[in-house]
Design an enzyme around this catalytic site. Structure first.
Site, short mmCIF file in Angstrom:
data_model
loop_
_atom_site.label_atom_id
_atom_site.label_comp_id
_atom_site.label_asym_id
_atom_site.label_seq_id
_atom_site.Cartn_x
_atom_site.Cartn_y
_atom_site.Cartn_z
N LYS A 49 0.86 -1.22 -0.13
CA LYS A 49 0.09 -0.18 0.02
C LYS A 49 0.93 1.28 0.08
O LYS A 49 0.60 2.10 -0.74
CB LYS A 49 -0.94 0.00 1.18
CG LYS A 49 -1.87 -1.11 1.26
CD LYS A 49 -2.81 -1.36 2.50
CE LYS A 49 -2.13 -1.54 3.68
NZ LYS A 49 -1.60 -2.57 3.95
N THR A 50 1.84 1.42 1.09
CA THR A 50 2.71 2.37 1.02
C THR A 50 3.58 2.58 -0.35
O THR A 50 3.73 3.64 -0.79
CB THR A 50 3.69 2.33 2.05
OG1 THR A 50 2.92 2.14 3.50
CG2 THR A 50 4.53 3.66 2.28
N ASP A 94 -0.80 6.51 6.43
CA ASP A 94 -0.69 5.13 6.63
C ASP A 94 -1.43 4.66 7.74
O ASP A 94 -1.89 5.48 8.82
CB ASP A 94 0.73 4.76 6.72
CG ASP A 94 0.65 3.11 6.65
OD1 ASP A 94 -0.06 2.42 6.01
OD2 ASP A 94 2.05 2.64 6.93
N THR A 145 -5.58 -1.56 6.68
CA THR A 145 -5.84 -3.04 6.91
C THR A 145 -7.30 -3.11 7.30
O THR A 145 -7.87 -4.29 7.34
CB THR A 145 -4.87 -3.52 7.85
OG1 THR A 145 -4.98 -2.82 9.00
CG2 THR A 145 -3.52 -3.60 7.19
N ARG A 204 6.20 -8.17 1.84
CA ARG A 204 7.19 -7.84 2.91
C ARG A 204 8.03 -9.07 3.42
O ARG A 204 9.08 -9.05 3.86
CB ARG A 204 6.49 -7.14 3.89
CG ARG A 204 7.58 -6.64 5.30
CD ARG A 204 6.95 -6.02 6.07
NE ARG A 204 6.48 -4.52 5.58
CZ ARG A 204 5.35 -3.71 6.06
NH1 ARG A 204 4.75 -4.27 6.88
NH2 ARG A 204 5.15 -2.69 5.57
P1 ADP Z 1 2.14 -2.06 3.25
O1 ADP Z 1 2.28 -0.34 3.18
O2 ADP Z 1 0.76 -2.63 2.49
O3 ADP Z 1 2.24 -2.59 4.57
P2 ADP Z 1 4.80 -1.86 2.03
O4 ADP Z 1 4.17 -0.77 0.64
O5 ADP Z 1 5.52 -1.45 2.85
O6 ADP Z 1 3.33 -2.53 2.37
O7 ADP Z 1 5.47 -2.92 0.98
C1 ADP Z 1 6.31 -3.78 1.81
C2 ADP Z 1 7.41 -4.41 1.05
O8 ADP Z 1 7.02 -5.22 -0.14
C3 ADP Z 1 8.09 -2.95 0.24
O9 ADP Z 1 9.32 -2.56 0.81
C4 ADP Z 1 8.24 -3.25 -1.10
O10 ADP Z 1 9.72 -3.54 -1.31
C5 ADP Z 1 7.46 -4.88 -1.21
N1 ADP Z 1 6.63 -4.79 -2.14
C6 ADP Z 1 5.08 -4.48 -1.95
N2 ADP Z 1 4.52 -4.58 -3.04
C7 ADP Z 1 5.29 -4.83 -3.70
C8 ADP Z 1 5.10 -5.09 -5.29
N3 ADP Z 1 3.92 -4.88 -6.04
N4 ADP Z 1 6.07 -5.27 -6.14
C9 ADP Z 1 7.39 -5.29 -5.54
N5 ADP Z 1 7.42 -5.15 -4.58
C10 ADP Z 1 6.53 -4.71 -3.46
#
Ligand code: ADP
Length: 311
Positions: A49-50, A94, A145, A204
């Site tokens: 998401k981030t 977030d 979430t 992640r």
């Molecule tokens: P969330 O915000 O949903 O908790 P993040 O955006 O922080 O998740 O993603 C976690 C890690 O996973 C990031 O550091 C990124 O490197 C990796 N990641 C997430 N989505 C992808 C994607 N679609 N393709 C490649 N890497 C991804």
């Protein structure tokens, strides 16, 4: 892990439908020289998401301000971010479900009319008053979430809502292959599959395993890792070949030790595992249910299939 974070839409793995949709929204906003509509990403932790919010800013070529919902309990907390907004820029929150209800309500007018209501408290020389300040039209992006925790009018302000799903083993294999090269972890195709399978559909987690393998290799002076070494390193972290961790296995063992078909209440599970209900319901059970180990019914939890290999 920031060097593993994709920067642009085309660097992202999976989520093709979302990317296609976002590309249209971005292109339209750019052609019309307008601000992108407010956008909500919802889905589990670590799914990107981030990453999507940051990529969105890069695609639009606009600045992004990032806050965490947990730190926004009064309008005073949110003002410094709002004051930095320029036309078209992104304000990303977030864990937006953790923003207090008061701030959610305060933000309603801000993100609808781009107007700040600032209350000047009464003092000796003046009565209190509220002043209104117009701010540039910005794009509000939230990630959560727990979408159900957002108040409905707030939720309605997000015109673009995208559900981020878990990734297939094939998608994670692609991610693991690319990122293994980036952080110089020399592993076989078979090991790539092992990591992808135990990562529960979450990028992640896949990246965390890769970083652990890099550390394992460096600490043991290994230039490349055989699949046996990869399996050993993962076992060291308490993870089995199905991606289950020690708490998942303990949970399943409680059910396995009951007569077949027995339903067990969540409170009994809490006592047996010394865990709170929220952790059990939100952190442990979703994956076990998704993988077909357990079912949640009105009578309680029931085992569907046990562990293939004992822990
Ligand atoms: P969330 O915000 O949903 O908790 P993040 O955006 O922080 O998740 O993603 C976690 C890690 O996973 C990031 O550091 C990124 O490197 C990796 N990641 C997430 N989505 C992808 C994607 N679609 N393709 C490649 N890497 C991804």
């Amino acid at each position: 892990m920031s060097n593993l974070r994709p920067q642009r839409f085309d660097d992202l793995i999976g989520q093709d439908e979302i990317i296609q949709n976002l590309k249209i929204s971005v292109k339209s906003a750019m052609v019309r020289r307008d601000t992108l509509s407010h956008c909500l990403f919802y889905g589990g932790a670590g799914l990107g998401k981030t990453t999507l919010a940051r990529a969105l800013a890069n695609e639009l070529n606009v600045p992004i301000e990032i806050a965490n919902g947990a730190s926004l309990s009064t309008s005073k907390d949110v003002l410094p971010y709002l004051m930095k907004m320029t036309r078209g820029s992104i304000f990303f929150i977030d864990e937006i479900h953790r923003v207090s209800k008061k701030v959610q309500e305060y933000l309603l007018t801000v993100i609808e009319d781009f107007r700040l209501d600032i209350v000047i408290p009464a003092s000796k020389n003046s009565q209190g008053e509220t002043i209104n300040i117009d701010i540039p039209k910005f794009c509000f992006v939230g990630a959560t979430t727990e979408m159900g925790d957002l108040v409905q009018p707030f939720l309605d302000r997000f015109k673009l809502k995208h559900f981020i799903r878990t990734y297939s083993v094939e998608e994670l294999s692609e991610l693991v292959s690319i990122n293994a090269k980036k952080i110089k972890v020399d592993i076989s195709e078979e090991s790539v599959k092992i990591i992808s399978k135990i990562s529960r559909g979450v990028p992640r987690l896949a990246n965390n395993f890769l970083e652990w393998l890099r550390d394992y290799g460096v600490a043991n002076g290994l230039r490349n890792l055989s699949s046996e070494q990869v399996t050993k390193a993962i076992k060291m972290q308490g993870i089995d070949e199905n991606g289950l961790n020690p708490i998942d296995r303990k949970y399943l063992e409680v059910l396995i030790n009951l007569p077949k078909g027995t339903h067990i209440g969540v409170n009994t599970l809490c006592s047996a595992l010394s865990l709170d209900r929220q952790t059990i319901e939100q952190k442990i059970e979703p994956y076990l249910m998704q993988q077909g180990y357990v079912n949640r019914t009105s009578k309680g939890r029931v085992l569907i299939r046990g562990l293939v290999t004992p822990s």
